[in-house]
Design a protein around this motif. Sequence first.
Motif, PDB file in Angstrom:
ATOM      1  N   LYS A  74       0.854  -1.287  -0.206  1.00 34.32           N
ATOM      2  CA  LYS A  74      -0.127   0.060  -0.145  1.00 34.32           C
ATOM      3  C   LYS A  74       0.957   1.313  -0.075  1.00 34.32           C
ATOM      4  O   LYS A  74       0.574   2.507  -0.962  1.00 34.32           O
ATOM      5  CB  LYS A  74      -0.941  -0.153   1.214  1.00 34.32           C
ATOM      6  N   GLU A  75       1.886   1.227   0.690  1.00 31.94           N
ATOM      7  CA  GLU A  75       2.925   2.437   0.864  1.00 31.94           C
ATOM      8  C   GLU A  75       3.621   2.565  -0.617  1.00 31.94           C
ATOM      9  O   GLU A  75       3.782   3.618  -1.020  1.00 31.94           O
ATOM     10  CB  GLU A  75       4.132   2.155   1.855  1.00 31.94           C
ATOM     11  N   VAL A  76       4.103   1.661  -1.173  1.00 30.33           N
ATOM     12  CA  VAL A  76       4.623   1.677  -2.447  1.00 30.33           C
ATOM     13  C   VAL A  76       3.555   2.030  -3.490  1.00 30.33           C
ATOM     14  O   VAL A  76       3.909   3.110  -4.166  1.00 30.33           O
ATOM     15  CB  VAL A  76       4.923   0.351  -3.092  1.00 30.33           C
ATOM     16  N   ARG A  77       2.268   1.734  -3.525  1.00 32.83           N
ATOM     17  CA  ARG A  77       1.315   2.260  -4.409  1.00 32.83           C
ATOM     18  C   ARG A  77       1.226   3.879  -4.190  1.00 32.83           C
ATOM     19  O   ARG A  77       1.093   4.437  -5.165  1.00 32.83           O
ATOM     20  CB  ARG A  77       0.212   1.496  -4.417  1.00 32.83           C
ATOM     21  N   ALA A  78       1.007   4.150  -2.633  1.00 36.21           N
ATOM     22  CA  ALA A  78       0.803   5.475  -2.407  1.00 36.21           C
ATOM     23  C   ALA A  78       1.944   6.510  -3.052  1.00 36.21           C
ATOM     24  O   ALA A  78       1.663   7.487  -3.451  1.00 36.21           O
ATOM     25  CB  ALA A  78       0.646   5.765  -1.035  1.00 36.21           C
ATOM     26  N   ARG A  79       3.290   6.088  -2.846  1.00 36.58           N
ATOM     27  CA  ARG A  79       4.375   6.727  -3.247  1.00 36.58           C
ATOM     28  C   ARG A  79       4.260   6.844  -4.853  1.00 36.58           C
ATOM     29  O   ARG A  79       4.763   7.829  -5.389  1.00 36.58           O
ATOM     30  CB  ARG A  79       5.807   5.979  -2.732  1.00 36.58           C
ATOM     31  N   ALA A  80       4.004   5.777  -5.406  1.00 37.97           N
ATOM     32  CA  ALA A  80       4.064   5.917  -6.926  1.00 37.97           C
ATOM     33  C   ALA A  80       2.849   6.742  -7.621  1.00 37.97           C
ATOM     34  O   ALA A  80       2.995   7.624  -8.463  1.00 37.97           O
ATOM     35  CB  ALA A  80       3.604   4.440  -7.533  1.00 37.97           C
ATOM     36  N   ALA A  81       1.799   6.662  -6.797  1.00 33.62           N
ATOM     37  CA  ALA A  81       0.626   7.812  -7.176  1.00 33.62           C
ATOM     38  C   ALA A  81       1.270   8.914  -7.104  1.00 33.62           C
ATOM     39  O   ALA A  81       0.887   9.916  -7.873  1.00 33.62           O
ATOM     40  CB  ALA A  81      -0.703   7.246  -6.712  1.00 33.62           C
ATOM     41  N   GLN A  82       1.770   9.585  -5.987  1.00 35.08           N
ATOM     42  CA  GLN A  82       2.245  10.777  -5.450  1.00 35.08           C
ATOM     43  C   GLN A  82       2.973  11.187  -6.805  1.00 35.08           C
ATOM     44  O   GLN A  82       3.162  12.186  -7.171  1.00 35.08           O
ATOM     45  CB  GLN A  82       2.978  10.804  -4.100  1.00 35.08           C
ATOM     46  N   ALA A  83       4.166  10.432  -7.026  1.00 35.89           N
ATOM     47  CA  ALA A  83       5.047  10.589  -7.954  1.00 35.89           C
ATOM     48  C   ALA A  83       4.780  10.877  -9.443  1.00 35.89           C
ATOM     49  O   ALA A  83       5.065  11.719  -9.918  1.00 35.89           O
ATOM     50  CB  ALA A  83       6.407   9.344  -8.180  1.00 35.89           C
ATOM     51  N   LEU A  84       3.792  10.263  -9.528  1.00 33.88           N
ATOM     52  CA  LEU A  84       2.792  10.469 -10.898  1.00 33.88           C
ATOM     53  C   LEU A  84       2.337  11.616 -11.052  1.00 33.88           C
ATOM     54  O   LEU A  84       2.331  12.295 -12.062  1.00 33.88           O
ATOM     55  CB  LEU A  84       1.979   9.095 -11.108  1.00 33.88           C
ATOM     56  N   ARG A  85       1.412  11.973  -9.925  1.00 28.03           N
ATOM     57  CA  ARG A  85       0.965  13.458  -9.824  1.00 28.03           C
ATOM     58  C   ARG A  85       1.851  14.640  -9.859  1.00 28.03           C
ATOM     59  O   ARG A  85       1.554  15.616 -10.429  1.00 28.03           O
ATOM     60  CB  ARG A  85       0.052  13.470  -8.703  1.00 28.03           C
ATOM     61  N   GLN A  86       3.056  14.254  -9.414  1.00 27.96           N
ATOM     62  CA  GLN A  86       4.061  15.403  -9.384  1.00 27.96           C
ATOM     63  C   GLN A  86       4.911  15.462 -10.632  1.00 27.96           C
ATOM     64  O   GLN A  86       5.738  16.366 -10.975  1.00 27.96           O
ATOM     65  CB  GLN A  86       5.224  15.290  -8.295  1.00 27.96           C
ATOM     66  N   GLY A  87       4.767  14.660 -11.660  1.00 28.89           N
ATOM     67  CA  GLY A  87       5.366  14.571 -12.890  1.00 28.89           C
ATOM     68  C   GLY A  87       6.612  13.804 -12.933  1.00 28.89           C
ATOM     69  O   GLY A  87       7.430  13.874 -13.869  1.00 28.89           O
ATOM     70  N   LEU A  88       6.929  13.056 -12.049  1.00 26.86           N
ATOM     71  CA  LEU A  88       8.086  12.651 -11.709  1.00 26.86           C
ATOM     72  C   LEU A  88       8.444  11.311 -12.544  1.00 26.86           C
ATOM     73  O   LEU A  88       9.439  10.547 -12.696  1.00 26.86           O
ATOM     74  CB  LEU A  88       8.520  12.217 -10.331  1.00 26.86           C
TER      75      LEU A  88
END
Length: 95
Positions: A74-88
Amino acid sequence: MSSRILLAIAAVATIAAGAARADEADASQYAVQFQGTRTKAEVQAEAATVSATRSTEPAGSRVAAQVKSGIDAKEVRARAAQALRQGLIPRGEAG
């Protein structure tokens, strides 16, 4: 008349094909003569050591050990979603 000519041409072609194959079939005149310098015992001893030291496992056939992580999925998915929103993380062909 044309059938006689065709039959004559076929007969000549058959004779010519038979004459073309009149040489030896095994090509023994092209055989290479080879004279080795080592004895049979030396070659057998080398073959025995090579087979004893060689691995029968194909290269790259082992599976890598699973990496242990302290983060849950769950933590990995949350970090991936946040990185996607930030354009990383690039998306599509633009990346």
